[in-house]
Design a protein around this motif. Structure first.
Motif, PDB file in Angstrom:
ATOM      1  N   PHE A  50       0.727  -1.369   0.307  1.00  0.00           N
ATOM      2  CA  PHE A  50      -0.345  -0.026  -0.049  1.00  0.00           C
ATOM      3  C   PHE A  50       1.103   0.908   0.493  1.00  0.00           C
ATOM      4  N   LEU A  51       1.986   1.434   0.174  1.00  0.00           N
ATOM      5  CA  LEU A  51       2.866   2.182   0.974  1.00  0.00           C
ATOM      6  C   LEU A  51       3.619   2.549  -0.535  1.00  0.00           C
ATOM      7  N   GLY A  52       4.021   1.611  -1.238  1.00  0.00           N
ATOM      8  CA  GLY A  52       4.561   1.828  -2.506  1.00  0.00           C
ATOM      9  C   GLY A  52       3.342   1.879  -3.577  1.00  0.00           C
ATOM     10  N   LEU A  53       2.319   1.671  -3.556  1.00  0.00           N
ATOM     11  CA  LEU A  53       1.332   2.251  -3.966  1.00  0.00           C
ATOM     12  C   LEU A  53       1.165   3.896  -4.082  1.00  0.00           C
ATOM     13  N   ALA A  54       0.832   4.077  -2.659  1.00  0.00           N
ATOM     14  CA  ALA A  54       1.090   5.552  -2.077  1.00  0.00           C
ATOM     15  C   ALA A  54       1.850   6.527  -3.312  1.00  0.00           C
ATOM     16  N   ILE A  55       2.808   5.762  -2.616  1.00  0.00           N
ATOM     17  CA  ILE A  55       4.266   6.917  -3.693  1.00  0.00           C
ATOM     18  C   ILE A  55       4.123   6.714  -4.891  1.00  0.00           C
ATOM     19  N   ALA A  56       3.678   5.732  -5.728  1.00  0.00           N
ATOM     20  CA  ALA A  56       3.420   5.554  -6.998  1.00  0.00           C
ATOM     21  C   ALA A  56       2.761   6.807  -7.278  1.00  0.00           C
ATOM     22  N   PHE A  57       1.659   6.433  -6.288  1.00  0.00           N
ATOM     23  CA  PHE A  57      -0.348   7.414  -7.090  1.00  0.00           C
ATOM     24  C   PHE A  57       0.621   9.011  -6.943  1.00  0.00           C
ATOM     25  N   LEU A  58       1.351   9.142  -6.017  1.00  0.00           N
ATOM     26  CA  LEU A  58       1.985  10.518  -5.983  1.00  0.00           C
ATOM     27  C   LEU A  58       3.336  10.890  -7.244  1.00  0.00           C
ATOM     28  N   ALA A  59       4.166  10.180  -7.111  1.00  0.00           N
ATOM     29  CA  ALA A  59       5.490  10.335  -7.710  1.00  0.00           C
ATOM     30  C   ALA A  59       4.456  10.176  -9.483  1.00  0.00           C
ATOM     31  N   ASN A  60       3.613   9.830 -10.008  1.00  0.00           N
ATOM     32  CA  ASN A  60       3.182   9.677 -11.165  1.00  0.00           C
ATOM     33  C   ASN A  60       3.769  11.178 -12.345  1.00  0.00           C
ATOM     34  N   PRO A  61       2.747  11.543 -11.590  1.00  0.00           N
ATOM     35  CA  PRO A  61       2.271  13.025 -12.142  1.00  0.00           C
ATOM     36  C   PRO A  61       3.995  13.789 -12.675  1.00  0.00           C
ATOM     37  N   ILE A  62       5.087  13.134 -11.144  1.00  0.00           N
ATOM     38  CA  ILE A  62       6.378  13.873 -11.503  1.00  0.00           C
ATOM     39  C   ILE A  62       6.901  13.150 -12.784  1.00  0.00           C
ATOM     40  N   MET A  63       6.837  12.267 -12.088  1.00  0.00           N
ATOM     41  CA  MET A  63       7.532  11.074 -13.528  1.00  0.00           C
ATOM     42  C   MET A  63       6.788  11.347 -14.621  1.00  0.00           C
ATOM     43  N   MET A  64       5.512  11.912 -14.935  1.00  0.00           N
ATOM     44  CA  MET A  64       5.387  12.450 -16.102  1.00  0.00           C
ATOM     45  C   MET A  64       5.841  13.069 -16.836  1.00  0.00           C
ATOM     46  N   PHE A  65       6.102  14.707 -16.179  1.00  0.00           N
ATOM     47  CA  PHE A  65       6.608  15.927 -16.482  1.00  0.00           C
ATOM     48  C   PHE A  65       8.641  15.731 -16.061  1.00  0.00           C
ATOM     49  N   PHE A  66       8.703  14.641 -15.962  1.00  0.00           N
ATOM     50  CA  PHE A  66      10.208  14.532 -16.435  1.00  0.00           C
ATOM     51  C   PHE A  66      10.271  13.888 -17.787  1.00  0.00           C
ATOM     52  N   ILE A 200      11.307   2.103   8.574  1.00  0.00           N
ATOM     53  CA  ILE A 200      12.127   2.467   7.352  1.00  0.00           C
ATOM     54  C   ILE A 200      11.877   1.212   5.836  1.00  0.00           C
ATOM     55  N   VAL A 201      11.857  -0.426   6.777  1.00  0.00           N
ATOM     56  CA  VAL A 201      12.622  -1.944   6.141  1.00  0.00           C
ATOM     57  C   VAL A 201      10.695  -1.099   5.148  1.00  0.00           C
ATOM     58  N   ASN A 202       9.512  -0.819   5.373  1.00  0.00           N
ATOM     59  CA  ASN A 202       8.131  -1.485   4.853  1.00  0.00           C
ATOM     60  C   ASN A 202       8.277   0.446   3.857  1.00  0.00           C
ATOM     61  N   VAL A 203       9.054   1.226   3.712  1.00  0.00           N
ATOM     62  CA  VAL A 203       9.447   2.251   3.253  1.00  0.00           C
ATOM     63  C   VAL A 203      10.757   2.057   1.916  1.00  0.00           C
ATOM     64  N   LEU A 204      11.425   1.652   2.498  1.00  0.00           N
ATOM     65  CA  LEU A 204      12.319   0.891   1.515  1.00  0.00           C
ATOM     66  C   LEU A 204      11.768  -0.418   0.434  1.00  0.00           C
ATOM     67  N   ILE A 205      11.149  -1.352   0.843  1.00  0.00           N
ATOM     68  CA  ILE A 205      10.260  -2.831  -0.220  1.00  0.00           C
ATOM     69  C   ILE A 205       8.973  -1.197  -0.819  1.00  0.00           C
ATOM     70  N   GLY A 206       8.643  -0.512  -0.078  1.00  0.00           N
ATOM     71  CA  GLY A 206       7.445   0.737  -1.034  1.00  0.00           C
ATOM     72  C   GLY A 206       8.399   1.202  -2.366  1.00  0.00           C
ATOM     73  N   ILE A 207       9.113   2.000  -1.716  1.00  0.00           N
ATOM     74  CA  ILE A 207       9.600   2.092  -3.418  1.00  0.00           C
ATOM     75  C   ILE A 207      10.064   1.889  -4.364  1.00  0.00           C
ATOM     76  N   PHE A 208      10.867   0.868  -3.988  1.00  0.00           N
ATOM     77  CA  PHE A 208      11.163  -0.642  -5.118  1.00  0.00           C
ATOM     78  C   PHE A 208      10.213  -0.626  -5.157  1.00  0.00           C
ATOM     79  N   ILE A 209       9.196  -1.076  -4.834  1.00  0.00           N
ATOM     80  CA  ILE A 209       7.391  -1.402  -5.179  1.00  0.00           C
ATOM     81  C   ILE A 209       6.922  -0.193  -6.190  1.00  0.00           C
ATOM     82  N   ALA A 210       6.836   1.145  -5.954  1.00  0.00           N
ATOM     83  CA  ALA A 210       6.208   2.318  -6.459  1.00  0.00           C
ATOM     84  C   ALA A 210       7.075   2.486  -7.383  1.00  0.00           C
ATOM     85  N   ILE A 211       8.999   1.921  -7.964  1.00  0.00           N
ATOM     86  CA  ILE A 211       9.390   2.149  -8.527  1.00  0.00           C
ATOM     87  C   ILE A 211       9.068   1.417  -9.608  1.00  0.00           C
ATOM     88  N   TYR A 212       8.979  -0.144  -9.907  1.00  0.00           N
ATOM     89  CA  TYR A 212       8.224  -1.291 -10.769  1.00  0.00           C
ATOM     90  C   TYR A 212       6.841  -0.535 -10.918  1.00  0.00           C
TER      91      TYR A 212
END
Length: 403
Positions: A50-66, A200-212
């Motif tokens: 869920f943390l990865g989904l939230a990060i991906a949701f918020l980062a998607n507009p930034i990624m599209m801009f880049f 911290i562990v959940n955030v790191l896993i969530g970051i990899f899930i968000a990127i994928y």
């Protein structure tokens, strides 16, 4: 005989699912506490997802801009482009932009945490250690402001020790609430350390899930559409895809809009507090900005602790800040908020308050934030089903026709 079989089959397909839904609903109501505990345990297990989904949701507009920015420099339009090379370039740009977007988002949150958390801890410790003098100072200020009208009462309270009992009670409540007594200080710090390590562990896993998920979002979308098209009739599949598109518009428009609005309010609050020379400008502005994401009640939730903090520290500053925050919230509610959000949900104020109350009661802060777009999507689904049924029965579609 054949007609009897068809009728029996029709009854089974029509009423058995309804009966099962009624039994399931009764079970959930009767065992609601146990159901919530199961849901809570399930949510804890899937917290990194869920943390990865939230990060991906918020980062998607930034990624599209880049992505748009890099595509202008790295991809050149040719009359006969090599599709394989073009795909490799796009995949490369997508991967780089996904990593950049998630890194930037996490860095912003971490920077705020580094700035805010030490100041918050220092402020709480200072207030606890100087609670006597702060409360006495506020009482003396109020007594002086009223022309010593309550001097006899306050002197009696000091003489018989009642005021110190009140202060001791307040201090004990704060320490008990923070769970920082001397007996359990070591266990509390250990518990917080373990909890922090798990975060911290959940955030790191969530970051990899968000990127994928950001890299493969079209693939996920294609699989989802294929499943819907294969599992449902064409008209139902079209309805589900339409609802999904509408839900994406509602959630993105509301959540991203509220975040942008809250960032603007937090910055304006910090600038105003700095100009007015008020204490704890960064901490108070952060609290006001974070709570501002909650519709309707958020500004008041954020104003309460910040006004109390400034008032206990310096009563005139607390009054000045109260006036300033009321003016700021009026500007936000009537000018900034409507310009950014527009009519992203399309629901009445009644349903907004209903969503906040129910969502907050069930799921806390997250429920208060997501309750409004969730109710908006549910009302949209109900409205579309009603319109379809009205068309089938040749009835008027607009609610005004039934008034």
């Amino acid at each position: 005989m054949q007609d009897d079989k068809k009728q029996s089959s029709h009854i089974i397909h029509k009423y058995v699912p309804a009966a099962l839904l009624v039994i399931l609903f009764y079970f959930l109501i009767d065992r609601f506490t146990g159901f919530l505990s199961i849901v809570s345990a399930f949510m804890d297990i899937l917290q990194p997802v869920f943390l990865g989904l939230a990060i991906a949701f918020l980062a998607n507009p930034i990624m599209m801009f880049f992505e748009r920015l890099l595509s202008r420099f790295l991809i050149r339009e040719n009359k006969k482009p090599n599709r394989w090379k073009l795909k490799r370039k796009k995949d490369f740009i997508r991967g780089i932009c996904a990593v950049l977007a998630v890194t930037l988002l996490v860095a912003i949150v971490a920077a705020f945490a580094v700035q805010i958390l030490p100041q918050f801890i220092e402020t709480v410790q200072y207030l606890i250690n100087h609670l006597y003098e702060k409360i006495v100072g506020v009482i003396d200020w109020a007594d002086e402001l009223t022309g010593y009208a309550f001097a006899d009462v306050m002197e009696a309270a000091r003489t018989d020790g009642r005021i110190y009992v009140w202060i001791d009670t307040a201090e004990k409540w704060i320490r008990d609430y923070l769970n920082l007594t001397e007996d359990n200080l070591a266990s509390t710090l250990t518990e917080y350390s373990l909890h922090f390590g798990r975060i911290i562990v959940n955030v790191l896993i969530g970051i990899f899930i968000a990127i994928y998920m950001l890299i493969s979002k079209e693939t996920f979308r294609g699989h989802s559409k294929r499943f819907v098209a294969a599992a449902f009739r064409p008209d139902i599949a079209e309805f589900i895809l339409d609802v999904s598109l509408r839900g994406n518009q509602i959630f993105y428009g509301f959540i991203i809009g509220k975040i942008i609005d809250s960032i603007i309010i937090g910055i304006i609050c910090w600038i105003g507090m700095t100009i007015l020379g008020l204490n704890y400008s960064m901490l108070c502005s952060f609290i006001v900005g974070v709570t501002n994401v909650i519709p309707v009640f958020g500004p008041y939730i954020g104003a309460l602790p910040t006004v109390i903090l400034l008032f206990v520290t310096d009563p005139p500053q607390g009054i000045i800040f109260l006036i300033y925050i009321l003016v700021l919230q009026q500007v936000d509610g009537n000018l900034i908020g409507p310009k950014i959000l527009g009519d992203s949900t399309g629901i009445s104020p009644f349903w907004v308050i209903f969503a906040i109350v129910v969502g907050g009661g069930l799921f806390g802060f997250l429920g208060m934030l997501l309750g409004v777009p969730t109710i908006a999507l549910l009302l949209y689904i109900l409205d579309q089903i009603t319109i379809r049924r009205c068309k089938e029965k040749n009835l008027p579609e607009k609610p005004a026709d039934y008034v």
